[in-house]
Design a protein around this motif. Structure first.
Motif, PDB file in Angstrom:
ATOM      1  N   THR A 147       0.872  -1.116  -0.084  1.00 13.61           N
ATOM      2  CA  THR A 147       0.090   0.199  -0.521  1.00 13.61           C
ATOM      3  C   THR A 147       1.261   1.122   0.105  1.00 13.61           C
ATOM      4  OG1 THR A 147      -0.087   0.170   2.275  1.00 13.61           O
ATOM      5  CG2 THR A 147      -1.844  -0.755   0.955  1.00 13.61           C
ATOM      6  N   GLU A 182      -8.915  -1.940   1.003  1.00 14.44           N
ATOM      7  CA  GLU A 182     -10.125  -1.561   1.886  1.00 14.44           C
ATOM      8  C   GLU A 182     -10.673  -3.134   1.852  1.00 14.44           C
ATOM      9  OE1 GLU A 182     -12.768  -0.514   4.659  1.00 14.44           O
ATOM     10  OE2 GLU A 182     -10.571   0.512   3.790  1.00 14.44           O
ATOM     11  N   GLN A 199      -3.733   5.923  -6.386  1.00 20.01           N
ATOM     12  CA  GLN A 199      -4.556   6.482  -4.991  1.00 20.01           C
ATOM     13  C   GLN A 199      -5.881   5.273  -4.410  1.00 20.01           C
ATOM     14  OE1 GLN A 199      -3.457  10.144  -4.081  1.00 20.01           O
ATOM     15  NE2 GLN A 199      -1.631   9.849  -3.845  1.00 20.01           N
ATOM     16  N   THR A 200      -6.827   5.825  -5.861  1.00 23.30           N
ATOM     17  CA  THR A 200      -8.281   5.474  -5.008  1.00 23.30           C
ATOM     18  C   THR A 200      -8.232   3.902  -5.023  1.00 23.30           C
ATOM     19  OG1 THR A 200      -9.033   7.137  -5.861  1.00 23.30           O
ATOM     20  CG2 THR A 200     -10.142   5.940  -5.586  1.00 23.30           C
ATOM     21  N   TYR A 244     -11.950  11.309   1.428  1.00 26.34           N
ATOM     22  CA  TYR A 244     -10.531  11.603   0.493  1.00 26.34           C
ATOM     23  C   TYR A 244     -10.712  12.501  -0.476  1.00 26.34           C
ATOM     24  CZ  TYR A 244      -7.950   8.187   2.744  1.00 26.34           C
ATOM     25  OH  TYR A 244      -7.315   7.039   3.965  1.00 26.34           O
ATOM     26  N   VAL A 296     -13.190   4.804   1.364  1.00 24.50           N
ATOM     27  CA  VAL A 296     -12.077   5.051   0.158  1.00 24.50           C
ATOM     28  C   VAL A 296     -12.380   6.490  -0.908  1.00 24.50           C
ATOM     29  CG1 VAL A 296     -11.968   3.651  -2.384  1.00 24.50           C
ATOM     30  CG2 VAL A 296     -12.076   2.563  -0.129  1.00 24.50           C
ATOM     31  N   ARG A 312      -6.649   2.904  -2.316  1.00 26.02           N
ATOM     32  CA  ARG A 312      -7.529   2.073  -0.939  1.00 26.02           C
ATOM     33  C   ARG A 312      -8.217   1.358  -1.082  1.00 26.02           C
ATOM     34  NH1 ARG A 312      -6.661   7.536  -1.994  1.00 26.02           N
ATOM     35  NH2 ARG A 312      -9.255   8.274  -3.472  1.00 26.02           N
TER      36      ARG A 312
END
Length: 244
Positions: free
Chosen positions: A13, A39, A31-32, A61, A57, A35
């Motif tokens: 990560t 998750e 980045q998304t 952010y 998620v 995440r």
């Protein structure tokens, strides 16, 4: 945090990357996507609703959250895993509810990680002291030491097989280079003094590489054996008897 997927894919990560430890292939994630995958993996086996994913998620952010957006990220992650050689369906869609990681998927994280694909099989020793907090640093030190050793003996690795075939033997699924036969794999297990046992459900991955160094040239096989009903993989190397 680092996750191990199916015994041969690592997901870091912090680096936002997926890596096939057998081939060295690497895919960088957004980045998304990072995440989202983290998750899902952190809730392995649990069903996450779309609203839960939107909040943890996207909304948290400041990212755009919508059903079409989420579907696109899920589709991309599935394609990434497939491109790295994962045939099993890792991310499962539950219609009208959400998504989850398949209960059949073999997942480890760095809280329980035992480097199943990097360590050669050895006798288990009873744990004496908890070393989980030191494991990432220890693993990095091993990698640095290994790289230094390769530089000293001038070793060059090269792939000799570009295509892979799938062979089913009893309860085993064997993924191996097309240049090898099932008998070749069986003989390799015998050389390692651990005959191929297909009485239980397992996946076997065979990777063939040529090694050139100042101490000689030879061919070796990296064999990874994973029990599908357990999060347990072991690996070992077998040097071919004939030199190149």
């Amino acid at each position: 945090m680092r996750f191990d997927i199916e015994g041969f894919i690592t997901f870091d990560t912090e680096d936002a990357s997926l890596v096939n430890v057998l081939t060295g292939d690497c895919i960088e994630l957004s980045q998304t996507s990072t995440r989202l995958l983290a998750e899902l993996l952190d809730h392995h086996g649990d069903l996450l609703s779309r609203n839960e994913i939107f909040q943890s998620v996207f909304d948290k952010y400041g990212a755009r959250a919508s059903n079409s957006n989420l579907n696109q990220y899920i589709s991309t992650l599935r394609r990434n895993l497939c491109d790295l050689g994962v045939e099993k369906e890792i991310i499962v869609t539950v219609p009208r509810i959400g998504f989850k990681i398949s209960e059949e998927a073999i997942i480890n994280n760095d809280r329980e990680y035992r480097t199943p694909c990097l360590e050669e099989k050895q006798a288990e020793a009873p744990a004496q002291y908890p070393i989980t907090r030191y494991r990432p640093l220890f693993t990095k030190a091993l990698i640095v030491a290994f790289v230094c050793m390769l530089l000293l003996i001038n070793v060059e690795f090269s792939r000799v097989d570009n295509s892979t075939q799938k062979v089913v033997q009893d309860k085993c699924r064997i993924f191996m280079p097309s240049a090898l036969s099932l008998q070749d794999v069986t003989d390799s297990f015998n050389l390692a003094s651990q005959p191929l046992d297909c009485s239980s459900v397992k996946d076997v991955y065979v990777y063939r590489q040529q090694i050139k160094s100042t101490i000689g040239n030879y061919m070796q096989l990296l064999i990874v054996e994973c029990k599908r009903e357990k999060s347990n993989c072991v690996s070992f190397y077998v040097r071919e008897q004939r030199n190149v």
